[in-house]
Motif scaffolding. Structure first.
Motif, PDB file in Angstrom:
ATOM      1  N   ARG B  18      -0.225  -5.514  -0.853  1.00 31.69           N
ATOM      2  CA  ARG B  18       0.870  -5.887  -0.186  1.00 31.69           C
ATOM      3  C   ARG B  18       1.556  -4.766   0.588  1.00 31.69           C
ATOM      4  N   LEU B  19       1.767  -4.782   2.004  1.00 30.16           N
ATOM      5  CA  LEU B  19       2.051  -3.495   2.602  1.00 30.16           C
ATOM      6  C   LEU B  19       3.720  -3.682   2.931  1.00 30.16           C
ATOM      7  N   ALA B  20       4.303  -2.430   2.690  1.00 32.39           N
ATOM      8  CA  ALA B  20       5.624  -2.371   2.887  1.00 32.39           C
ATOM      9  C   ALA B  20       5.840  -1.375   3.926  1.00 32.39           C
ATOM     10  N   THR B  21       6.669  -1.589   5.065  1.00 33.50           N
ATOM     11  CA  THR B  21       6.959  -0.763   6.248  1.00 33.50           C
ATOM     12  C   THR B  21       8.439  -0.969   6.201  1.00 33.50           C
ATOM     13  N   VAL B  22       9.155   0.049   7.150  1.00 30.31           N
ATOM     14  CA  VAL B  22      10.324  -0.025   7.354  1.00 30.31           C
ATOM     15  C   VAL B  22      10.898   0.027   8.953  1.00 30.31           C
ATOM     16  N   THR B  23      11.600  -0.970   9.165  1.00 28.18           N
ATOM     17  CA  THR B  23      11.885  -1.387  10.563  1.00 28.18           C
ATOM     18  C   THR B  23      12.634  -0.053  11.154  1.00 28.18           C
ATOM     19  N   PRO B  24      13.058  -0.209  12.632  1.00 30.33           N
ATOM     20  CA  PRO B  24      13.774   0.794  13.127  1.00 30.33           C
ATOM     21  C   PRO B  24      15.121   1.068  12.479  1.00 30.33           C
ATOM     22  N   CYS B  25      15.785  -0.085  12.067  1.00 30.43           N
ATOM     23  CA  CYS B  25      16.942  -0.238  11.427  1.00 30.43           C
ATOM     24  C   CYS B  25      17.214   0.132  10.069  1.00 30.43           C
ATOM     25  N   GLY B  26      15.871   0.669   9.599  1.00 28.72           N
ATOM     26  CA  GLY B  26      16.060   1.030   7.998  1.00 28.72           C
ATOM     27  C   GLY B  26      15.781   0.030   7.029  1.00 28.72           C
ATOM     28  N   ALA B  27      15.365  -1.295   7.523  1.00 26.10           N
ATOM     29  CA  ALA B  27      15.231  -2.255   6.303  1.00 26.10           C
ATOM     30  C   ALA B  27      13.685  -2.325   6.241  1.00 26.10           C
ATOM     31  N   PRO B  28      13.447  -2.766   4.944  1.00 27.72           N
ATOM     32  CA  PRO B  28      12.019  -2.821   4.652  1.00 27.72           C
ATOM     33  C   PRO B  28      11.553  -4.273   5.080  1.00 27.72           C
ATOM     34  N   GLN B  29      10.141  -4.338   5.082  1.00 26.85           N
ATOM     35  CA  GLN B  29       9.280  -5.346   5.413  1.00 26.85           C
ATOM     36  C   GLN B  29       8.148  -5.406   4.470  1.00 26.85           C
ATOM     37  N   VAL B  30       7.852  -6.703   3.935  1.00 31.82           N
ATOM     38  CA  VAL B  30       6.479  -6.596   3.041  1.00 31.82           C
ATOM     39  C   VAL B  30       5.535  -7.715   3.367  1.00 31.82           C
ATOM     40  N   LYS B  31       4.449  -7.521   3.450  1.00 29.71           N
ATOM     41  CA  LYS B  31       3.506  -8.700   3.628  1.00 29.71           C
ATOM     42  C   LYS B  31       2.010  -8.396   2.857  1.00 29.71           C
ATOM     43  N   GLY B  52      -2.018  -6.064  16.039  1.00 28.89           N
ATOM     44  CA  GLY B  52      -1.732  -5.383  17.136  1.00 28.89           C
ATOM     45  C   GLY B  52      -0.349  -5.926  17.708  1.00 28.89           C
ATOM     46  N   ASN B  53       0.135  -7.182  17.737  1.00 26.66           N
ATOM     47  CA  ASN B  53       1.362  -7.718  17.926  1.00 26.66           C
ATOM     48  C   ASN B  53       2.033  -8.049  16.568  1.00 26.66           C
ATOM     49  N   SER B  54       1.801  -7.320  15.545  1.00 24.09           N
ATOM     50  CA  SER B  54       2.684  -7.614  14.155  1.00 24.09           C
ATOM     51  C   SER B  54       3.868  -6.773  14.085  1.00 24.09           C
ATOM     52  N   ALA B  55       4.924  -7.018  13.539  1.00 23.87           N
ATOM     53  CA  ALA B  55       6.025  -6.105  13.476  1.00 23.87           C
ATOM     54  C   ALA B  55       5.682  -4.710  12.466  1.00 23.87           C
ATOM     55  N   LYS B  56       4.784  -5.067  11.535  1.00 24.67           N
ATOM     56  CA  LYS B  56       4.211  -4.057  10.902  1.00 24.67           C
ATOM     57  C   LYS B  56       3.624  -2.742  11.687  1.00 24.67           C
ATOM     58  N   ARG B  58       4.430  -2.236  14.774  1.00 26.76           N
ATOM     59  CA  ARG B  58       5.366  -1.547  15.664  1.00 26.76           C
ATOM     60  C   ARG B  58       6.238  -0.626  14.676  1.00 26.76           C
ATOM     61  N   ASN B  59       6.539  -1.155  13.456  1.00 29.13           N
ATOM     62  CA  ASN B  59       7.208  -0.285  12.667  1.00 29.13           C
ATOM     63  C   ASN B  59       6.807   1.059  12.122  1.00 29.13           C
ATOM     64  N   ILE B  60       5.344   1.057  12.339  1.00 32.55           N
ATOM     65  CA  ILE B  60       4.736   2.617  11.878  1.00 32.55           C
ATOM     66  C   ILE B  60       5.029   3.467  12.907  1.00 32.55           C
ATOM     67  N   ALA B  61       5.053   2.855  14.206  1.00 39.60           N
ATOM     68  CA  ALA B  61       5.317   3.586  15.484  1.00 39.60           C
ATOM     69  C   ALA B  61       6.721   4.336  15.342  1.00 39.60           C
ATOM     70  N   THR B  62       7.473   3.991  14.816  1.00 43.73           N
ATOM     71  CA  THR B  62       8.977   4.567  14.657  1.00 43.73           C
ATOM     72  C   THR B  62       9.019   5.061  13.313  1.00 43.73           C
ATOM     73  N   ASN B  63       8.403   4.582  12.255  1.00 41.58           N
ATOM     74  CA  ASN B  63       8.475   5.273  10.885  1.00 41.58           C
ATOM     75  C   ASN B  63       7.053   5.143  10.175  1.00 41.58           C
ATOM     76  N   PRO B  64       6.324   6.134  10.198  1.00 41.81           N
ATOM     77  CA  PRO B  64       4.845   6.031   9.728  1.00 41.81           C
ATOM     78  C   PRO B  64       5.087   6.157   8.266  1.00 41.81           C
ATOM     79  N   ALA B  65       5.922   6.410   7.424  1.00 39.06           N
ATOM     80  CA  ALA B  65       6.086   6.265   6.021  1.00 39.06           C
ATOM     81  C   ALA B  65       5.792   4.847   5.363  1.00 39.06           C
ATOM     82  N   VAL B  66       4.666   4.525   4.692  1.00 35.47           N
ATOM     83  CA  VAL B  66       4.535   3.130   4.135  1.00 35.47           C
ATOM     84  C   VAL B  66       4.312   3.134   2.570  1.00 35.47           C
TER      85      VAL B  66
END
Lengths: 142, 142
Positions: B18-31, B52-56, B58-66
């Motif tokens: 399961r991979l957790a990323t962070v949105t540009p707003c600072g909220a986590p997502q997990v898939k 390539g079309n996923s939110a995760k 896009r998320n790593i482009a603004t916040n590469p911490a995962v």
């Protein structure tokens, strides 16, 4: 009152989920956790052995936005993957675990704000995303 | 070269994480995601159907911490829970999936910076946490 019957039924069939929180530095953390759906409050309640001392418990004090996912794989194909991701606002709560003395009384209580599901409903396969309206009682909605 | 033999062996025995990323707003997502350990680079490579079309992605482009976690439960007790959480810096990469035409060529490649494990090593049960030194070749370390 926040999750549908189909969503609740899927959760009831799974024992563990993974909880993602965000550190004060803005980096994510993710851990396997036990959980239960609180039918009275419509929340996801997450307990643990050392919850009160955990990083995730500290994280929600500075950033209450969390994401929680439960998933399984029926067979190795896109159609066989099932998951439900619940994004919401976490609250630190204290409960009395009457059925276990192994768990800390501190829990993380998630108030769902958005649900993203895949193949959870046999009658509607594929993705399903919805927002959960609130009565305005919980500030800090993401 | 970044994960130990014991850690690699545990990962090799599991199919999903399961991979957790962070949105540009600072909220986590997990898939839930499929993954492989790249022995040449010492990275965790995560592929997907529509990566390539996923939110995760896009998320790593603004916040590469995962954060990425793989876990299982041998039996229902603290001693039976195993997991390895890998925190690191994500990179958007493109690969040629020679063995599958279902996966997008875009992948998320995680450069591990910190490993938190529980009960992964039969010779050293319990928690094990370590940082992974870098050659200074990857900026943006969390």
């Amino acid at each position: 009152v926040s999750l549908t019957e189909v969503e609740q039924r899927y959760l009831a069939g799974q024992r563990h989920g993974r909880l993602a929180t965000v550190t004060p530095c803005g980096a994510p953390q993710v851990k396997p956790v036990g959980f239960s759906y609180n039918t009275e409050l419509g929340t996801i309640d997450i307990a643990g052995f050392q919850m009160g001392n955990s990083a995730k418990y500290r994280n929600i004090a500075t950033n209450p936005a969390v994401a929680f996912v439960v998933d399984d794989v029926l067979f190795e194909a896109f159609e066989g993957v099932r998951f439900i991701e619940i994004r919401g606002v976490a609250e630190a709560a204290v409960v009395d675990h009457q059925d276990s003395d192994h768990l800390a009384s501190e829990i993380i209580r998630i108030h769902p704000r958005r649900v993203i599901a895949l193949n959870i409903d046999p009658h509607n396969p594929g993705f399903a995303t919805r927002d959960i309206a609130t009565a305005g009682d919980r500030p800090g909605v993401t």
